[in-house]
Design a protein around this motif. Structure first.
Motif, PDB file in Angstrom:
ATOM      1  N   GLU A  78       0.838  -1.193   0.000  1.00 42.28           N
ATOM      2  CA  GLU A  78       0.000   0.000   0.000  1.00 42.28           C
ATOM      3  C   GLU A  78       0.874   1.244   0.000  1.00 42.28           C
ATOM      4  O   GLU A  78       1.836   1.333   0.750  1.00 42.28           O
ATOM      5  N   THR A  79       0.543   2.228  -0.839  1.00 46.61           N
ATOM      6  CA  THR A  79       1.317   3.459  -0.934  1.00 46.61           C
ATOM      7  C   THR A  79       1.156   4.281   0.329  1.00 46.61           C
ATOM      8  O   THR A  79       0.034   4.644   0.712  1.00 46.61           O
ATOM      9  N   MET A  80       2.291   4.558   0.984  1.00 46.22           N
ATOM     10  CA  MET A  80       2.265   5.361   2.203  1.00 46.22           C
ATOM     11  C   MET A  80       2.673   6.800   1.930  1.00 46.22           C
ATOM     12  O   MET A  80       2.131   7.727   2.507  1.00 46.22           O
ATOM     13  N   LEU A  81       3.663   6.976   1.058  1.00 41.30           N
ATOM     14  CA  LEU A  81       4.161   8.312   0.726  1.00 41.30           C
ATOM     15  C   LEU A  81       4.496   8.381  -0.758  1.00 41.30           C
ATOM     16  O   LEU A  81       4.877   7.380  -1.364  1.00 41.30           O
ATOM     17  N   THR A  82       4.367   9.564  -1.311  1.00 37.61           N
ATOM     18  CA  THR A  82       4.820   9.828  -2.672  1.00 37.61           C
ATOM     19  C   THR A  82       5.853  10.942  -2.605  1.00 37.61           C
ATOM     20  O   THR A  82       5.672  11.934  -1.895  1.00 37.61           O
ATOM     21  N   VAL A  83       6.943  10.761  -3.336  1.00 40.18           N
ATOM     22  CA  VAL A  83       8.020  11.755  -3.356  1.00 40.18           C
ATOM     23  C   VAL A  83       8.198  12.235  -4.789  1.00 40.18           C
ATOM     24  O   VAL A  83       8.322  11.419  -5.715  1.00 40.18           O
ATOM     25  N   LYS A  84       8.156  13.548  -4.998  1.00 40.58           N
ATOM     26  CA  LYS A  84       8.394  14.087  -6.336  1.00 40.58           C
ATOM     27  C   LYS A  84       9.813  14.652  -6.396  1.00 40.58           C
ATOM     28  O   LYS A  84      10.328  15.221  -5.421  1.00 40.58           O
ATOM     29  N   HIS A  85      10.449  14.502  -7.564  1.00 41.65           N
ATOM     30  CA  HIS A  85      11.850  14.864  -7.739  1.00 41.65           C
ATOM     31  C   HIS A  85      11.995  15.827  -8.918  1.00 41.65           C
ATOM     32  O   HIS A  85      11.499  15.556 -10.018  1.00 41.65           O
ATOM     33  N   ASP A  86      12.675  16.941  -8.678  1.00 44.19           N
ATOM     34  CA  ASP A  86      13.032  17.901  -9.725  1.00 44.19           C
ATOM     35  C   ASP A  86      14.518  17.704 -10.014  1.00 44.19           C
ATOM     36  O   ASP A  86      15.362  17.958  -9.150  1.00 44.19           O
ATOM     37  N   ILE A  87      14.846  17.260 -11.218  1.00 49.05           N
ATOM     38  CA  ILE A  87      16.200  16.810 -11.542  1.00 49.05           C
ATOM     39  C   ILE A  87      16.847  17.770 -12.540  1.00 49.05           C
ATOM     40  O   ILE A  87      16.203  18.229 -13.501  1.00 49.05           O
ATOM     41  N   ARG A  88      18.108  18.081 -12.341  1.00 50.21           N
ATOM     42  CA  ARG A  88      18.915  18.878 -13.269  1.00 50.21           C
ATOM     43  C   ARG A  88      20.171  18.091 -13.600  1.00 50.21           C
ATOM     44  O   ARG A  88      20.784  17.489 -12.722  1.00 50.21           O
ATOM     45  N   HIS A  89      20.592  18.129 -14.884  1.00 47.45           N
ATOM     46  CA  HIS A  89      21.817  17.443 -15.277  1.00 47.45           C
ATOM     47  C   HIS A  89      22.452  18.162 -16.470  1.00 47.45           C
ATOM     48  O   HIS A  89      21.803  18.972 -17.141  1.00 47.45           O
ATOM     49  N   GLU A 106       5.320  14.362  -0.433  1.00 48.16           N
ATOM     50  CA  GLU A 106       3.946  14.845  -0.521  1.00 48.16           C
ATOM     51  C   GLU A 106       3.099  14.155   0.551  1.00 48.16           C
ATOM     52  O   GLU A 106       3.103  12.929   0.659  1.00 48.16           O
ATOM     53  N   LEU A 107       2.391  14.939   1.327  1.00 44.79           N
ATOM     54  CA  LEU A 107       1.529  14.359   2.351  1.00 44.79           C
ATOM     55  C   LEU A 107       0.340  13.654   1.697  1.00 44.79           C
ATOM     56  O   LEU A 107      -0.237  14.169   0.735  1.00 44.79           O
ATOM     57  N   PRO A 108      -0.017  12.472   2.180  1.00 44.63           N
ATOM     58  CA  PRO A 108      -1.224  11.806   1.662  1.00 44.63           C
ATOM     59  C   PRO A 108      -2.440  12.696   1.844  1.00 44.63           C
ATOM     60  O   PRO A 108      -2.539  13.454   2.818  1.00 44.63           O
ATOM     61  N   GLN A 109      -3.382  12.620   0.906  1.00 36.99           N
ATOM     62  CA  GLN A 109      -4.552  13.479   0.933  1.00 36.99           C
ATOM     63  C   GLN A 109      -5.319  13.325   2.239  1.00 36.99           C
ATOM     64  O   GLN A 109      -5.766  14.311   2.831  1.00 36.99           O
ATOM     65  N   GLY A 110      -5.451  12.096   2.713  1.00 34.16           N
ATOM     66  CA  GLY A 110      -6.180  11.865   3.958  1.00 34.16           C
ATOM     67  C   GLY A 110      -5.545  12.561   5.140  1.00 34.16           C
ATOM     68  O   GLY A 110      -6.237  13.154   5.977  1.00 34.16           O
ATOM     69  N   LEU A 111      -4.205  12.522   5.211  1.00 37.70           N
ATOM     70  CA  LEU A 111      -3.493  13.171   6.312  1.00 37.70           C
ATOM     71  C   LEU A 111      -3.634  14.679   6.230  1.00 37.70           C
ATOM     72  O   LEU A 111      -3.789  15.360   7.255  1.00 37.70           O
ATOM     73  N   SER A 112      -3.601  15.235   5.021  1.00 43.68           N
ATOM     74  CA  SER A 112      -3.770  16.680   4.850  1.00 43.68           C
ATOM     75  C   SER A 112      -5.148  17.126   5.324  1.00 43.68           C
ATOM     76  O   SER A 112      -5.293  18.178   5.966  1.00 43.68           O
ATOM     77  N   GLU A 113      -6.170  16.325   5.035  1.00 44.96           N
ATOM     78  CA  GLU A 113      -7.529  16.677   5.466  1.00 44.96           C
ATOM     79  C   GLU A 113      -7.668  16.624   6.983  1.00 44.96           C
ATOM     80  O   GLU A 113      -8.304  17.481   7.594  1.00 44.96           O
ATOM     81  N   VAL A 114      -7.063  15.603   7.598  1.00 49.24           N
ATOM     82  CA  VAL A 114      -7.087  15.509   9.055  1.00 49.24           C
ATOM     83  C   VAL A 114      -6.370  16.706   9.677  1.00 49.24           C
ATOM     84  O   VAL A 114      -6.838  17.290  10.675  1.00 49.24           O
ATOM     85  N   ALA A 115      -5.213  17.082   9.108  1.00 53.73           N
ATOM     86  CA  ALA A 115      -4.445  18.214   9.632  1.00 53.73           C
ATOM     87  C   ALA A 115      -5.250  19.508   9.540  1.00 53.73           C
ATOM     88  O   ALA A 115      -5.247  20.324  10.480  1.00 53.73           O
ATOM     89  N   ARG A 116      -5.942  19.731   8.411  1.00 56.26           N
ATOM     90  CA  ARG A 116      -6.755  20.946   8.271  1.00 56.26           C
ATOM     91  C   ARG A 116      -7.884  20.970   9.293  1.00 56.26           C
ATOM     92  O   ARG A 116      -8.219  22.020   9.855  1.00 56.26           O
ATOM     93  N   ALA A 117      -8.463  19.781   9.551  1.00 57.89           N
ATOM     94  CA  ALA A 117      -9.553  19.726  10.532  1.00 57.89           C
ATOM     95  C   ALA A 117      -9.034  20.006  11.942  1.00 57.89           C
ATOM     96  O   ALA A 117      -9.713  20.652  12.747  1.00 57.89           O
ATOM     97  N   LEU A 118      -7.813  19.523  12.266  1.00 56.85           N
ATOM     98  CA  LEU A 118      -7.251  19.710  13.604  1.00 56.85           C
ATOM     99  C   LEU A 118      -6.765  21.128  13.827  1.00 56.85           C
ATOM    100  O   LEU A 118      -7.003  21.730  14.876  1.00 56.85           O
ATOM    101  N   PHE A 119      -6.029  21.672  12.838  1.00 50.20           N
ATOM    102  CA  PHE A 119      -5.345  22.950  13.036  1.00 50.20           C
ATOM    103  C   PHE A 119      -5.990  24.111  12.290  1.00 50.20           C
ATOM    104  O   PHE A 119      -5.528  25.244  12.392  1.00 50.20           O
ATOM    105  N   GLY A 120      -7.023  23.838  11.525  1.00 50.65           N
ATOM    106  CA  GLY A 120      -7.715  24.917  10.836  1.00 50.65           C
ATOM    107  C   GLY A 120      -6.957  25.496   9.673  1.00 50.65           C
ATOM    108  O   GLY A 120      -7.249  26.628   9.249  1.00 50.65           O
ATOM    109  N   GLY A 121      -6.005  24.787   9.142  1.00 49.38           N
ATOM    110  CA  GLY A 121      -5.226  25.281   8.004  1.00 49.38           C
ATOM    111  C   GLY A 121      -4.213  24.247   7.555  1.00 49.38           C
ATOM    112  O   GLY A 121      -4.157  23.132   8.074  1.00 49.38           O
ATOM    113  N   GLU A 122      -3.396  24.637   6.563  1.00 54.54           N
ATOM    114  CA  GLU A 122      -2.398  23.729   6.017  1.00 54.54           C
ATOM    115  C   GLU A 122      -1.219  23.579   6.977  1.00 54.54           C
ATOM    116  O   GLU A 122      -0.787  24.546   7.614  1.00 54.54           O
TER     117      GLU A 122
END
Length: 472
Positions: A78-89, A106-122
């Motif tokens: 199961e995917t726990m985290l996604t990491v995006k990479h900006d590469i230069r060569h 990148e934070l999972p969408q579910g975790l971001s929604e929980v965080a917004r509900a707890l802290f009222g923002g990103e």
């Protein structure tokens, strides 16, 4: 146009084509290198993780001077985290390095929604919670810069949380032979009404190397915590958590050195100060060591462990099967020593110190003929201030005497003092301790099936019952 100007023009065009073509070639090689690094990381995780953690390349989009990629970290598929990479060569880095990678978790969408509900923002004000900037040299060496932003907020407007972030650097050569690092988190605090938990700066540093063609590493490492404070003044936590609980300058460090044909290692744990409701410790330290360990035997053992990790379904016991006796004999070749080099505890009431050594002194390297009474020498020495020993015995005596409610507090104290003096005098009379400069010292030595205490033969019958811990 003059011939010289034409030559200059041709040279510039060729240089430009070469640079562009070189950048394209570097991009091809970089993509292959990136994918191979992820595959190696995945194999490493698969062989060492308990719950099937993995990492895979999800996508890789190439450009002339740059690329973008995404990787997935999975747990039990199961995917726990996604990491995006900006590469230069290539020209994208000015040819200063083989390539650079800016990686963001990148934070999972579910975790971001929980965080917004707890802290009222990103969380982290929309910034990536964790980033790694990697610079890869032309010879394969890497330098990594690690960062996590600070965050402060209140969960549901009640619990205050202040996270100081992460800052660190890691450097390594192409074959990961030399690795050095410095990583620190400034701290974390959580406050809920009158309850507070504060974790100070947490850090780790290290500089290790694989000597020659060895598999094992030598060098220094340290893990430290500046302070930990917990005060629980209300609610359920007040009943279940000791209050106060304070600790300062916790350190765990190791030092491994190669001395020709042998290896010496030391592991030290220390606490600068700790405070609980019952005990206040000014300083405590423990150092464990293994000395004179055969380097070739350690290298063989390390290779076997590495092999067992890399083969699916193969345990360390399977890898060692049939080699235990030979390997054990090789480890004894230089007469190793296992030691508690230092154990010390300092309180306001006094100080305690101890050391111990178990030395192999045998001549026979055949493990089947190993006889601990003949082949081992054991030395133990401890010293305790009379005031501290009196305090500790008095604590135990007070607990036992508190069972009866008929005695007054003054009578209990008087009886405890008398009991403490009696116990210490009995220890002295039976030779368990000798007193010097206010310290009670005990020295134990075992060799050739003979046990001595403070230079005299140990008599178990005379010492029997001394430490029963019961009042007369």
């Amino acid at each position: 146009m003059s011939r010289s100007l034409k030559m200059v023009g041709v040279t510039v065009v060729l240089a430009g084509l070469l640079a562009v073509g070189g950048s394209y070639a570097v991009g091809v090689f970089f993509k292959k290198d990136f994918q191979e690094r992820v595959e190696r990381a995945n194999r490493w995780l698969q062989t060492r993780s308990i719950r099937n953690i993995g990492v895979q390349v999800e996508s890789y989009d190439s450009g002339l001077f740059s690329a973008t990629a995404r990787t997935r970290v999975t747990l039990e598929s199961e995917t726990m985290l996604t990491v995006k990479h900006d590469i230069r060569h290539g020209l994208g880095t000015g040819l200063a390095s083989f390539g650079t990678i800016h990686s963001e978790v990148e934070l999972p969408q579910g975790l971001s929604e929980v965080a917004r509900a707890l802290f009222g923002g990103e969380l982290f004000e929309g910034k990536a919670p964790f980033t790694v900037d990697s610079a890869i040299g032309w010879t394969g060496g890497k330098r990594l810069r690690i960062e996590s932003p600070r965050f402060a907020g209140k969960a549901r407007g009640v619990m205050g949380i202040d996270w100081g972030g992460i800052d660190g650097e890691i450097t390594m050569d192409s074959g990961h032979k030399n690795i050095a690092w410095r990583i620190e988190a400034p701290g974390l605090s959580m406050t809920d009404g009158k309850n507070k938990v504060e974790i100070g700066r947490l850090y780790t540093t290290g500089d290790t190397v694989r000597p020659g063609t060895r598999y094992f590493r030598v060098g220094q490492m340290e893990l430290g915590l500046d302070k930990f404070v917990a005060h629980m003044e209300e609610g359920k936590l007040r009943r279940d958590f000791p209050d106060p609980l304070e600790m300062e300058n916790l350190k765990l460090s190791s030092d491994i050195r190669e001395n020709g044909e042998t290896i010496d290692s030391a592991l030290t744990f220390s606490i600068g100060k700790s405070l609980t409701e019952e005990v206040a410790v000014d300083e405590a330290k423990w150092t464990f060591a293994v000395e004179n360990l055969d380097a070739d035997a350690l290298d063989t053992l390390t290779r076997i462990i590495e092999t067992s990790w890399q083969e699916d379904g193969k345990t360390l016991a399977d890898a060692l099967k049939g080699q235990e006796s030979t390997l054990a004999s090789a480890l004894l070749r230089h007469k190793p020593v296992i030691a508690l080099k230092e154990a010390s505890l300092r309180l306001a009431q006094g100080e305690f110190r101890a050391s111990a050594r178990v030395s192999y002194i045998g001549e026979n390297l055949d493990l089947d003929r190993f006889d601990p009474e003949r082949d081992l020498a054991i030395d133990v020495e401890c010293s305790v201030s009379r005031t501290l020993l009196a305090y500790l015995i008095g604590l135990e005596a007070s607990k036992q005497m508190a069972i009866g409610d008929a005695q007054t507090e003054e009578a209990l104290k008087a009886f405890a003092t008398q009991f403490v003096d009696q116990q210490i005098n009995e220890l002295m009379n039976k030779g368990i301790f000798v007193e010097k400069d206010g310290l009670l010292i005990a020295t134990l030595h075992f060799q050739d099936k003979t046990l001595t205490l403070n230079g005299k033969p140990w008599n178990e019958e005379e010492a029997g019952g001394l430490f029963s811990g019961r009042l007369p």
